[in-house]
Design a protein around this motif. Structure first.
Motif: not given
Length: 202
Positions: A159-172
């Protein structure tokens, strides 16, 4: 809030759990794409159909005693006498069924413990261990149980990169988007000869 509930937090927990369950599924079943294999879907390895004419839990005491030596000898010969297995992966239903006393007169050891000891006495490494999974309950031909004998030195999954969430960003004006990423491989058997399937026949 009247209750301690955060919908964004709960959705993130759900997504993380889906990743974890997905990795578990890949570990045993691969992806089914012909390139990414799991512990139960390896190609190029031997499947033995004579070691288990019946499920272990259906065997007599004598059959169980004889099985350990036969299974270890078969696995060792399959590796061209180069490596002994230190893991026996079996169906969960079998694992649970073997948790009973081996002998009602001397109930200090379970059938499972007797089998592990028998493998070690027959020449398996001191870290030999019986493990189990629900996936193996019906992974064999015709939905029957599938067992695998292998050495952990020969089986790898990265598993070279484990589960990685990113910050929320706005759309619309109203929507918020959250991305996540991760990388994984299937199970790689370094020496196919050191990996042996044993398929239940009944």
């Amino acid at each position: 809030n009247r209750i301690g509930f955060d919908i964004i937090e709960q959705k993130e927990k759900s997504r993380a759990k889906n990743w974890q369950l997905g990795i578990q599924d890949v570990l045993f079943n691969g992806l089914g794409d012909g390139r990414t294999f799991g512990l139960n879907t390896q190609t190029g390895v031997t499947t033995n159909v004579t070691l288990l004419p019946a499920a272990i839990e259906s065997m007599t005491t004598t059959q169980i005693r004889n099985f350990a030596g036969a299974a270890l000898a078969t696995a060792f010969a399959n590796s061209n006498y180069t490596v002994m297995p230190n893991r026996w992966l079996m169906p969960t239903r079998t694992y649970l069924a073997l948790g009973v006393p081996f002998d009602t007169q001397f109930a200090y050891k379970t059938v499972r413990e007797v089998l592990e000891d028998a493998f070690k006495q027959a020449g398996a490494p001191s870290d030999f261990k019986i493990v189990h999974s629900l996936y193996n309950n019906n992974a064999g031909a015709g939905g029957k149980g599938l067992h695998a004998f292998y050495n952990t030195e020969d089986v790898v999954m990265y598993i070279p990169k484990d589960y990685t969430p990113h910050p929320l960003y706005a759309q619309g004006a109203l929507d918020m988007i959250s991305d996540a990423e991760g990388q994984f491989t299937g199970v790689w058997v370094k020496r196919p000869g050191a990996f042996l399937y044993a398929a239940e026949q009944a």
